[in-house]
Design an enzyme around this catalytic site. Structure first.
Site, PDB file in Angstrom:
ATOM      1  N   LYS A  44       0.304   0.744   4.806  1.00  0.00           N
ATOM      2  CA  LYS A  44      -0.104   1.278   3.392  1.00  0.00           C
ATOM      3  C   LYS A  44      -1.123   2.307   3.292  1.00  0.00           C
ATOM      4  O   LYS A  44      -1.337   3.289   4.212  1.00  0.00           O
ATOM      5  CB  LYS A  44      -0.207  -0.186   2.741  1.00  0.00           C
ATOM      6  N   ASN A  52       2.626  -1.855   8.710  1.00  0.00           N
ATOM      7  CA  ASN A  52       2.652  -0.993   7.916  1.00  0.00           C
ATOM      8  C   ASN A  52       1.341  -0.823   6.933  1.00  0.00           C
ATOM      9  O   ASN A  52       0.703  -1.748   6.541  1.00  0.00           O
ATOM     10  CB  ASN A  52       3.607  -1.364   6.466  1.00  0.00           C
ATOM     11  N   GLY A  99       1.664  -9.521   0.522  1.00  0.00           N
ATOM     12  CA  GLY A  99       0.299  -9.497   0.180  1.00  0.00           C
ATOM     13  C   GLY A  99      -0.405 -10.837  -0.594  1.00  0.00           C
ATOM     14  O   GLY A  99      -1.327 -10.738  -1.094  1.00  0.00           O
ATOM     15  N   HIS A 127      10.272   0.987   0.342  1.00  0.00           N
ATOM     16  CA  HIS A 127       9.297  -0.294   0.136  1.00  0.00           C
ATOM     17  C   HIS A 127       9.339  -0.793  -1.413  1.00  0.00           C
ATOM     18  O   HIS A 127       9.487   0.326  -2.193  1.00  0.00           O
ATOM     19  CB  HIS A 127       8.052   0.185   0.628  1.00  0.00           C
ATOM     20  N   GLU A 142       6.866  -1.205  -3.200  1.00  0.00           N
ATOM     21  CA  GLU A 142       5.677  -0.731  -3.896  1.00  0.00           C
ATOM     22  C   GLU A 142       6.202   0.702  -4.310  1.00  0.00           C
ATOM     23  O   GLU A 142       5.695   1.242  -5.459  1.00  0.00           O
ATOM     24  CB  GLU A 142       4.460  -0.659  -2.798  1.00  0.00           C
ATOM     25  N   GLU A 149      11.967  -7.844   2.486  1.00  0.00           N
ATOM     26  CA  GLU A 149      10.575  -8.193   2.075  1.00  0.00           C
ATOM     27  C   GLU A 149      10.694  -8.930   0.776  1.00  0.00           C
ATOM     28  O   GLU A 149      10.731  -8.171  -0.238  1.00  0.00           O
ATOM     29  CB  GLU A 149       9.692  -6.962   2.080  1.00  0.00           C
ATOM     30  N   SER A 159       3.746 -11.399   4.079  1.00  0.00           N
ATOM     31  CA  SER A 159       2.722 -12.130   4.642  1.00  0.00           C
ATOM     32  C   SER A 159       2.786 -12.929   5.804  1.00  0.00           C
ATOM     33  O   SER A 159       2.637 -13.986   6.089  1.00  0.00           O
ATOM     34  CB  SER A 159       2.465 -13.514   3.603  1.00  0.00           C
TER      35      SER A 159
HETATM   36  O1  LIG Z   1       4.723  -5.061   2.555  1.00  0.00           O
HETATM   37  C1  LIG Z   1       4.533  -5.439   3.562  1.00  0.00           C
HETATM   38  C2  LIG Z   1       4.953  -4.659   4.828  1.00  0.00           C
HETATM   39  O2  LIG Z   1       5.611  -3.621   4.543  1.00  0.00           O
HETATM   40  C3  LIG Z   1       3.880  -6.740   3.822  1.00  0.00           C
HETATM   41  O3  LIG Z   1       2.729  -6.904   3.418  1.00  0.00           O
HETATM   42  P1  LIG Z   1       1.805  -8.216   3.944  1.00  0.00           P
HETATM   43  O4  LIG Z   1       1.914  -8.343   5.225  1.00  0.00           O
HETATM   44  O5  LIG Z   1       0.365  -7.683   3.674  1.00  0.00           O
HETATM   45  O6  LIG Z   1       2.246  -9.308   3.002  1.00  0.00           O
END
Ligand SMILES: O=C(CO)COP(=O)(O)O
Length: 248
Positions: free
Chosen positions: A11, A9, A171, A94, A96, A165, A209
């Site tokens: 982002k 992803n 992150g 997601h 976010e 997740e 992560s």
């Molecule tokens: O949100 C994520 C994947 O959709 C995970 O992000 P990270 O791997 O940067 O923690």
């Protein structure tokens, strides 16, 4: 047994030049990869993915889709447009999007339905916040989020990919332990089995992560069918190392 699925992803990262260089480096290292692999990119770059990845082992997709079919929805992207550019996957729900765009469980479920209606596999994300985990609500939260998707999608539920997740792991460098991930994946699997006779074909990905160092112990868990990778998907050696862990 289904092969593992690793999805990057990206982002809101990338540029035409950076994407081309990242994809070239990933593709150079993919010869021994036997797992399924994909990247979910910002919508403006789907055309670039179609140009660069057609015929390769790396699939591509989007990070969101409109719940509406077409019309006066300024700024939104329709599923037919994702299809036009060869998308196989689309992330929906997601954390976010849930957090910054107030996406409800019902909206996420409708987006999953919209993707499925166009033959695109929704990667449906569920996960609890740190406060919810601390309050002992992890199970209730993820079950509520998944229940909405099951309710709206009925027997088509076996066509989704599910991603667990934990919000506190995204992150932050705070990965769920393999045991914590397995515990939640197992209860999500049970919920899917209660809803569909074909639940075992659903891949349940872990995200939060995941990196080159911890991928293999997470992927060793019986109900962890792959990974949804953020930061580590932006570096070719890290992404390739995770693909290698998933290919054993
Ligand atoms: O949100 C994520 C994947 O959709 C995970 O992000 P990270 O791997 O940067 O923690």
């Amino acid at each position: 047994m289904k092969s593992k699925l690793i999805v990057g992803n990206w982002k809101m990262n990338g540029s035409l030049a950076a994407n081309a260089s990242l994809l070239a480096d990933i593709q150079k290292g993919m010869s021994g990869v036997t797992c399924r692999a994909a990247v979910c990119v910002p919508a403006p770059y789907l055309a670039q993915m179609q140009a660069l990845l057609s015929g390769s082992a790396l699939a591509w997709g989007a990070q969101d889709v409109s719940a509406h079919e077409a019309g006066a929805y300024t700024g939104e992207v329709a599923v037919s447009m994702l299809r036009d550019f060869g998308s196989r996957y689309c992330i929906v729900g997601h954390s976010e999007r849930r957090q910054y765009h107030a996406e409800s469980d019902a909206l996420v479920a409708t987006k999953a339905q919209r993707a499925l209606s166009a033959g695109i596999t929704p990667i449906v994300c569920v996960g609890e916040t740190q406060a919810e985990r601390a309050a002992g609500q992890t199970e209730a939260v993820v079950k509520r989020q998944l229940a909405a998707v099951i309710h709206t999608n009925g027997h088509c539920i076996s066509e989704i990919v599910l991603a667990y997740e934990p919000v506190w792991a995204i992150g932050t460098g705070l990965t769920a332990t393999p045991e914590q991930a397995q515990e939640v994946h197992a209860l999500l699997r049970k919920q899917l089995q209660a809803a569909s006779a074909h639940a075992d074909r659903i891949s349940i990905l872990y995200g939060g992560s995941m990196n080159a160092a911890n991928a293999s112990t997470l992927l060793d868990q019986p109900d962890v069918d792959g990974g949804l990778i953020g930061g580590a998907a932006l570096k070719a050696p890290d992404f390739l190392s995770i693909l290698a862990s998933a290919s054993c």
